[in-house]
Enzyme design. Structure first.
Site, PDB file in Angstrom:
ATOM      1  N   LYS A  57     -25.648  -9.860  18.073  1.00  0.00           N
ATOM      2  CA  LYS A  57     -26.957  -9.257  18.318  1.00  0.00           C
ATOM      3  C   LYS A  57     -26.551  -7.688  18.434  1.00  0.00           C
ATOM      4  CE  LYS A  57     -29.243 -13.121  20.440  1.00  0.00           C
ATOM      5  NZ  LYS A  57     -29.608 -13.593  21.860  1.00  0.00           N
ATOM      6  N   GLN A 101     -29.033 -12.808  28.348  1.00  0.00           N
ATOM      7  CA  GLN A 101     -28.672 -13.918  27.455  1.00  0.00           C
ATOM      8  C   GLN A 101     -28.809 -15.229  28.420  1.00  0.00           C
ATOM      9  OE1 GLN A 101     -27.823 -13.956  24.337  1.00  0.00           O
ATOM     10  NE2 GLN A 101     -27.828 -16.114  24.196  1.00  0.00           N
ATOM     11  N   ASP A 124     -37.379 -10.357  24.229  1.00  0.00           N
ATOM     12  CA  ASP A 124     -37.114 -11.702  23.947  1.00  0.00           C
ATOM     13  C   ASP A 124     -38.310 -12.706  24.080  1.00  0.00           C
ATOM     14  OD1 ASP A 124     -34.872 -13.042  22.973  1.00  0.00           O
ATOM     15  OD2 ASP A 124     -33.918 -13.033  25.194  1.00  0.00           O
TER      16      ASP A 124
END
Ligand code: NDP
Length: 295
Positions: A57, A101, A124
């Site tokens: 990322k 994450q 996200d």
């Protein structure tokens, strides 16, 4: 009779297009507004797969001209320590998007931590409000979760019309199955969700014009489950043994690609279908967050 092969929905090429579009718009934003979109990642622990995802990322951000800020906490970090980092990032004006994450180490409580990411920085798309708004027609959330948004983008950029179609989604997780179902619904598909308790699953899937498979079971969707001409999006990523490979294994999806491709009208491969779209949509969401921060 000639074998009709489905159109291959090439996620690598489509993701590269999106990344190039984002890169252009980031450059334009820097030039005209002097603003660099910024993404912060929070990684707790040393899980190698999570660390690899986070690294890729950051690399993708760098290629797009997006600033990235990595925060790594030890695997025994407390709920309060992770919360403190998220709270600080929430207040940082140079950070437009925050990504924690997942999965977190077992001793941490995920939901209250996710709720600390403000809705306008939730690139996200896992904030409960962002997830809920996906199902409300005419009120799209600021951000949709990246993998489901990638599935929709693949359909739209391939010219597949969604309105009025029968869509069957296999899987109901909050990361893929549920959000992609809501996104299809608000685009006027007639949506059925299947899960581990669905009875006569094969006959339900056979009715679909659009199949989204996201259950994590290798080669689960077989040719006899697919209506001729259906569009098939395979989200699954499964590693199976393959003695013919040097590594001894290979990646497959939830769909038996070789058997289904001759029947479907369009299909994603694994790898090279949905996978590359997730990071592309994360970059797109981060750019959007930076644009929205100016309003
Ligand atoms: P989860 O394990 O969270 O959810 C799996 C879902 O599939 C559940 O709803 C479960 O039903 C359902 N399911 C499991 N077995 C069956 C079965 N035999 N018949 C019908 N339904 C079943 O998985 P995720 O949603 O997180 O991921 C799904 C797949 O997508 C995985 O292979 C994952 O690796 C992949 N993935 C790929 C991404 C990408 O970037 N391409 C990103 C995220 C995931 P129930 O709810 O009843 O338990």
């Amino acid at each position: 009779m000639p074998v009709i092969m489905a159109q291959l929905i090439d996620g690598v090429t489509i993701a590269a297009q999106i990344r190039a579009e984002v890169k252009d718009q980031v450059a334009e934003m820097k030039r005209t507004l002097g603003i660099t979109p910024g993404l912060a990642t929070v990684l707790v622990g040393e899980d190698p797969a999570s660390a690899t995802y986070v690294r890729s990322k950051h690399k993708a951000c760098e290629e797009a001209g997006i600033a990235s800020f990595g925060h790594v906490l030890p695997k025994d970090a407390t709920q309060e320590q992770v919360a403190a980092v998220l709270t600080e990032l929430a207040a940082n004006p140079n950070v437009h998007g925050i990504l924690m994450q997942l999965p977190l180490p077992k001793h941490l409580n995920e939901d209250p931590l996710l709720a600390l990411i403000p809705q306008h920085k939730d690139v996200d798309g896992f904030h409960p409000s962002n997830l809920g708004l996906l199902g409300v027609k005419g009120k799209p959330p600021p951000f949709a979760a990246c993998t489901p948004a990638g599935c929709i983008e693949l359909l739209e950029r391939t010219g597949v019309s969604i309105a009025g179609k029968r869509a069957v989604v296999l899987g109901r997780s909050t990361i893929v199955g549920l959000p992609v179902s809501l996104m299809l619904l608000t685009r006027d598909a007639t949506v059925t969700m299947c899960h581990s308790r669905t009875v006569n699953l094969a006959s339900v899937v056979r009715e679909a014009d659009i199949i989204i498979a996201a259950i994590g079971k290798p080669l689960f969707v077989t040719a006899d489950m697919v209506k001729p001409g259906a569009v098939v999006i395979d989200v699954g990523i499964n590693r199976i043994a393959d003695p013919s490979r040097k590594s001894g294994s290979r990646l497959v999806g939830d769909v038996d690609f070789d058997a289904v491709a001759p029947i479907a009208s369009a299909i994603t491969p694994v790898p090279g279908g949905v996978g590359p779209m997730t990071i592309a949509m994360l970059l797109k969401n981060t750019l959007k967050a930076a644009k929205q921060s100016q309003k």
